[in-house]
Design a protein around this motif. Sequence first.
Motif, short mmCIF file in Angstrom:
data_model
loop_
_atom_site.label_atom_id
_atom_site.label_comp_id
_atom_site.label_asym_id
_atom_site.label_seq_id
_atom_site.Cartn_x
_atom_site.Cartn_y
_atom_site.Cartn_z
N LEU A 134 0.83 -1.20 0.00
CA LEU A 134 0.00 0.00 0.00
C LEU A 134 0.87 1.26 0.00
O LEU A 134 0.60 2.20 -0.75
N ALA A 135 1.92 1.27 0.79
CA ALA A 135 2.84 2.42 0.82
C ALA A 135 3.51 2.60 -0.55
O ALA A 135 3.66 3.73 -1.03
N PHE A 136 3.88 1.50 -1.19
CA PHE A 136 4.49 1.58 -2.52
C PHE A 136 3.51 2.19 -3.52
O PHE A 136 3.87 3.07 -4.31
N LEU A 137 2.26 1.76 -3.49
CA LEU A 137 1.26 2.28 -4.42
C LEU A 137 0.93 3.74 -4.16
O LEU A 137 0.54 4.47 -5.08
N ASP A 138 1.06 4.18 -2.92
CA ASP A 138 0.76 5.57 -2.57
C ASP A 138 1.87 6.54 -2.98
O ASP A 138 1.65 7.75 -3.02
N ARG A 146 -0.20 6.42 -24.75
CA ARG A 146 0.42 6.62 -23.44
C ARG A 146 -0.63 7.05 -22.42
O ARG A 146 -0.62 6.59 -21.28
N ARG A 147 -1.53 7.95 -22.83
CA ARG A 147 -2.60 8.40 -21.93
C ARG A 147 -3.46 7.21 -21.50
O ARG A 147 -3.81 7.06 -20.34
N GLY A 148 -3.74 6.31 -22.44
CA GLY A 148 -4.51 5.11 -22.11
C GLY A 148 -3.80 4.24 -21.10
O GLY A 148 -4.42 3.73 -20.15
N MET A 149 -2.50 4.05 -21.28
CA MET A 149 -1.72 3.26 -20.31
C MET A 149 -1.81 3.87 -18.92
O MET A 149 -1.98 3.17 -17.93
N LEU A 150 -1.68 5.19 -18.85
CA LEU A 150 -1.72 5.88 -17.56
C LEU A 150 -3.10 5.78 -16.91
O LEU A 150 -3.21 5.59 -15.69
N LEU A 151 -4.16 5.89 -17.71
CA LEU A 151 -5.51 5.81 -17.16
C LEU A 151 -5.83 4.40 -16.66
O LEU A 151 -6.44 4.23 -15.59
N VAL A 152 -5.41 3.39 -17.40
CA VAL A 152 -5.63 2.00 -16.97
C VAL A 152 -4.84 1.72 -15.69
O VAL A 152 -5.35 1.11 -14.75
N ALA A 153 -3.60 2.19 -15.64
CA ALA A 153 -2.77 1.99 -14.44
C ALA A 153 -3.39 2.70 -13.24
O ALA A 153 -3.38 2.17 -12.12
N ARG A 154 -3.95 3.88 -13.45
CA ARG A 154 -4.59 4.63 -12.36
C ARG A 154 -5.78 3.85 -11.81
O ARG A 154 -5.95 3.70 -10.60
N ALA A 155 -6.62 3.33 -12.72
CA ALA A 155 -7.79 2.57 -12.29
C ALA A 155 -7.40 1.28 -11.57
O ALA A 155 -7.97 0.93 -10.53
N GLY A 208 -4.55 0.70 -9.99
CA GLY A 208 -3.96 1.08 -8.71
C GLY A 208 -5.02 1.45 -7.68
O GLY A 208 -4.91 1.08 -6.51
N ALA A 209 -6.05 2.16 -8.12
CA ALA A 209 -7.13 2.54 -7.20
C ALA A 209 -7.86 1.30 -6.69
O ALA A 209 -8.17 1.20 -5.49
N ALA A 210 -8.12 0.35 -7.57
CA ALA A 210 -8.79 -0.89 -7.16
C ALA A 210 -7.91 -1.68 -6.19
O ALA A 210 -8.40 -2.21 -5.19
N GLU A 211 -6.61 -1.75 -6.47
CA GLU A 211 -5.71 -2.48 -5.58
C GLU A 211 -5.60 -1.81 -4.22
O GLU A 211 -5.62 -2.47 -3.18
N ARG A 212 -5.50 -0.46 -4.21
CA ARG A 212 -5.43 0.26 -2.93
C ARG A 212 -6.68 0.03 -2.10
O ARG A 212 -6.62 -0.17 -0.88
N GLU A 233 -9.19 -2.50 2.61
CA GLU A 233 -10.27 -3.34 3.14
C GLU A 233 -9.72 -4.60 3.79
O GLU A 233 -10.13 -4.99 4.89
N THR A 234 -8.77 -5.24 3.15
CA THR A 234 -8.19 -6.48 3.67
C THR A 234 -7.41 -6.23 4.95
O THR A 234 -7.51 -7.00 5.90
#
Length: 66
Positions: free
Chosen positions: A6-10, A34-43, A45-49, A54-55
């Motif tokens: 979590l700290a790494f992702l933040d 590139r914008r698409g790659m960044l948007l997918v990575a953002r989504a 990352g948000a789901a993983e965070r 929660e876990t």
Amino acid sequence: MLRRRLAFLDAPSSFFYDADGRPVAAEQEDNPFRRGMLLVARASGAAERAWLAETITQLEGAGPAR
């Protein structure tokens, strides 16, 4: 381990950096691929965070394993 992830992702990061070494945000990227790659990575990352938070909360409330 979950807290370290979590700290790494933040921490600020990107696939792409500007000339000064700062991460490039999707809104700053002109290239649509590139914008698409960044948007997918953002989504992702948000789901993983959200899952990590929660876990961690569930595991802290569970007490010692039996």
